[in-house]
Scaffold this active site. Sequence first.
Site, PDB file in Angstrom:
ATOM      1  N   THR A 220      -1.144   4.275 -10.017  1.00  0.00           N
ATOM      2  CA  THR A 220      -1.005   3.511  -8.785  1.00  0.00           C
ATOM      3  C   THR A 220      -1.897   2.315  -8.996  1.00  0.00           C
ATOM      4  O   THR A 220      -2.797   2.365  -9.823  1.00  0.00           O
ATOM      5  CB  THR A 220      -1.494   4.340  -7.567  1.00  0.00           C
ATOM      6  OG1 THR A 220      -0.514   5.324  -7.240  1.00  0.00           O
ATOM      7  CG2 THR A 220      -1.721   3.490  -6.339  1.00  0.00           C
ATOM      8  N   ILE A 249       7.596  11.099  -1.062  1.00  0.00           N
ATOM      9  CA  ILE A 249       6.669  10.020  -0.740  1.00  0.00           C
ATOM     10  C   ILE A 249       5.252  10.540  -0.900  1.00  0.00           C
ATOM     11  O   ILE A 249       4.918  11.610  -0.397  1.00  0.00           O
ATOM     12  CB  ILE A 249       6.881   9.516   0.695  1.00  0.00           C
ATOM     13  CG1 ILE A 249       8.297   8.946   0.861  1.00  0.00           C
ATOM     14  CG2 ILE A 249       5.846   8.451   1.056  1.00  0.00           C
ATOM     15  CD1 ILE A 249       8.670   8.668   2.285  1.00  0.00           C
TER      16      ILE A 249
END
Length: 354
Positions: A220, A249
Amino acid sequence: MSFSKRICLLIGIIIMSISELSSGSAQAGESGVASYRLVIHGGAGTILRENMTPEKEQAYRAKLEEALRAGQAVLKDGGEALDAVAAAIHVMEDSPLFNAGRGAVFTHEGRNEMDASIMDGRDLNAGAVTGVTRIKHPIDLAREVMVHSRHVMLAGSGAEEFAAEQGMDFVNPDYFRTQRRWDQLQNALKNDELSLDHTEEDFDVIEGVDPEDPDHKFGTVGAVALDVRGNLAAGTSTGGMTNKRYHRIGDSPIIGAGTYADNNSCGVSATGHGEFFIRATVARSICALMEYKGLSLQEAADEIIMKKLVKMGGDGGIIALDPKGNVTMTFNTPGMYRGYISEQGEPKVFIYKD
């Protein structure tokens, strides 16, 4: 009104005006330059010096420095924290080294589905998107949601419909495809495994590490900025899990889990095993400990990342800033791509735990 009273009133107005002008500005440092800070991350995981090639290490360091310089270019000219966050994340979203934008991993069905979020510490305004497949910079769409919609989070085709209404540029989904990420998916499919970045393809050799163990790699990108007016902003962008299904998610687009910013406490961007970060509301919890218990930034980060998450079995890390410019880059994994820069001008970049 007497002359002396008018003079006193005038002096009072002048003092109040000077106070109002200065109250929103960060204090200048010893150099006389107004203080600003930017801290970034590019993912956490089993990142060990002995497993990194010199060429790969240099590539990561150069890209992290580029991202810091991009954000600094905004801040040093008096730009807003939100713009600095976006500028830094753009660089990492454009790089196939990171699991965001062009380097995003593939889902089980062979798609690149990206998530992002951004938050303004001035007013707690926030925006987020999930499952977008044709937006070059997901962080920009998250900001459009924050600024130009009545909502906080938009998903999939709805998010892209909104993007079209805002006149955003679209790219062909093939833009995000990289061979390295495709090979990671094929390996995950073969072993029927989920995996988070960073994987063995990032290194020459990783001995004794199961390349499909999700506890060993996280990816990320994120940034947190403090501008010269004392405002905080935070943003996070990701491609999620390799081989994820059912439009899973993670924490990155969830305000309070992967991203949070409040001028009264801190700004946070997280990277790690999203399911744990969601359950622990990591980003907001760190800020809340500062706001309600009076902990320092580092104390709050340690309490959540090094204690609570470890007890839960969750791995990963965070970057954070407080209104005084204090920086933390706290993680419970062997490494995290990270760095910071200030008005002093030189970027500081780190990869390993030491």
